[in-house]
Enzyme design. Structure first.
Site, PDB file in Angstrom:
ATOM      1  N   GLY A 121       1.646 -32.047  27.487  1.00  0.00           N
ATOM      2  CA  GLY A 121       3.234 -31.834  27.976  1.00  0.00           C
ATOM      3  C   GLY A 121       3.836 -31.371  26.881  1.00  0.00           C
ATOM      4  O   GLY A 121       3.907 -31.891  25.678  1.00  0.00           O
ATOM      5  N   SER A 122       4.584 -30.086  26.845  1.00  0.00           N
ATOM      6  CA  SER A 122       5.190 -29.420  25.888  1.00  0.00           C
ATOM      7  C   SER A 122       5.886 -28.473  25.998  1.00  0.00           C
ATOM      8  O   SER A 122       6.173 -28.287  27.224  1.00  0.00           O
ATOM      9  CB  SER A 122       4.066 -29.090  24.593  1.00  0.00           C
ATOM     10  OG  SER A 122       2.828 -28.600  25.535  1.00  0.00           O
TER      11      SER A 122
END
Length: 232
Positions: free
Chosen positions: A189-190
């Site tokens: 997640g980024s």
């Protein structure tokens, strides 16, 4: 077409960086199943999710040096003029920034948005707030690439997210890079920020879903005809 070819063309390959994680999840499933059989199937669900997270599908990239291609799968979360991070050495004047937020269900392999030469790579430690927040560009751990293109230098910044704890970049300074070429990956997640010089016009809208290596997010010229593509 044979059944084998059908299955092979349907299953998306897993990036090699994901092999240790998929193996760990599978072993954990076996151990949990030995303790309590239903836990094995729960563990297998997480194992399949892990393989899905590290998927690395082929993409067909437009081959046009006037186009800027999305470096990540996800949602376009910002389109604005901002000053680029100091470590990129792109000056103090505002540049067009287009941000793509990746949640834990998006493919996390990162791809170069334009063809050119990598000038520098700069890592900066930081915090791990929600990557969808605007302040994540300044506060979070990040890794920035500067690419010299036919339209000047652009910045591509990998930003860690709330649960991301590892930014991977296998590109090197002074190396050539093609649009759509894989250069890194972030777990889990980024966000990716692309900083573009004057002359670039956005070709996406806020909230739009972008596909790494395929979606055109900006353009340096207008009135263009059909472009060729490259499969990678």
């Amino acid at each position: 077409m044979s059944l084998f070819n059908t299955v092979r063309n349907t299953i998306v390959p897993v990036h090699k960086e994901g092999y240790p994680f998929v193996a760990a999840f599978f072993v954990a499933s076996l151990v949990l199943g030995w303790i309590f059989k239903p836990l094995f199937w729960i563990g297998m669900i997480f194992t399949l999710w892990c393989a899905y997270f590290f998927r690395d599908p082929e993409r067909v990239t437009p081959q046009d040096d006037d186009l800027v291609i999305s470096p990540a799968d996800g949602k376009v979360s910002a389109i604005q003029m901002v000053t680029p991070p100091a470590e990129l050495n792109l000056g103090s004047e505002p540049m067009l920034r287009i941000s793509v937020f990746m949640n834990v269900f998006n493919c996390h392999v990162n791809r170069a948005p334009m063809r050119g030469r990598i000038v520098s790579i700069n890592y900066r430690s930081g915090s791990f707030v929600n990557a969808e927040l605007d302040k994540a560009s300044e506060d979070n751990e990040r890794n920035g690439l500067v690419i010299e293109t036919g339209h000047g230098q652009i910045g591509v910044v990998q930003i860690a997210g709330l649960v991301a704890r590892r930014i991977l970049c296998w590109a090197n300074p002074d190396e050539p890079v093609d649009a759509g070429e894989r250069f890194g990956l972030i777990r889990f997640g980024s966000r990716l920020d692309v900083f573009l010089p004057a002359g670039a016009a956005p070709r996406v809208s806020l909230g739009q879903t972008a596909v790494a290596g395929e979606t055109v997010i900006a353009e340096f010229a207008s009135a263009k005809g059909p472009v060729i593509s490259r499969r990678s």
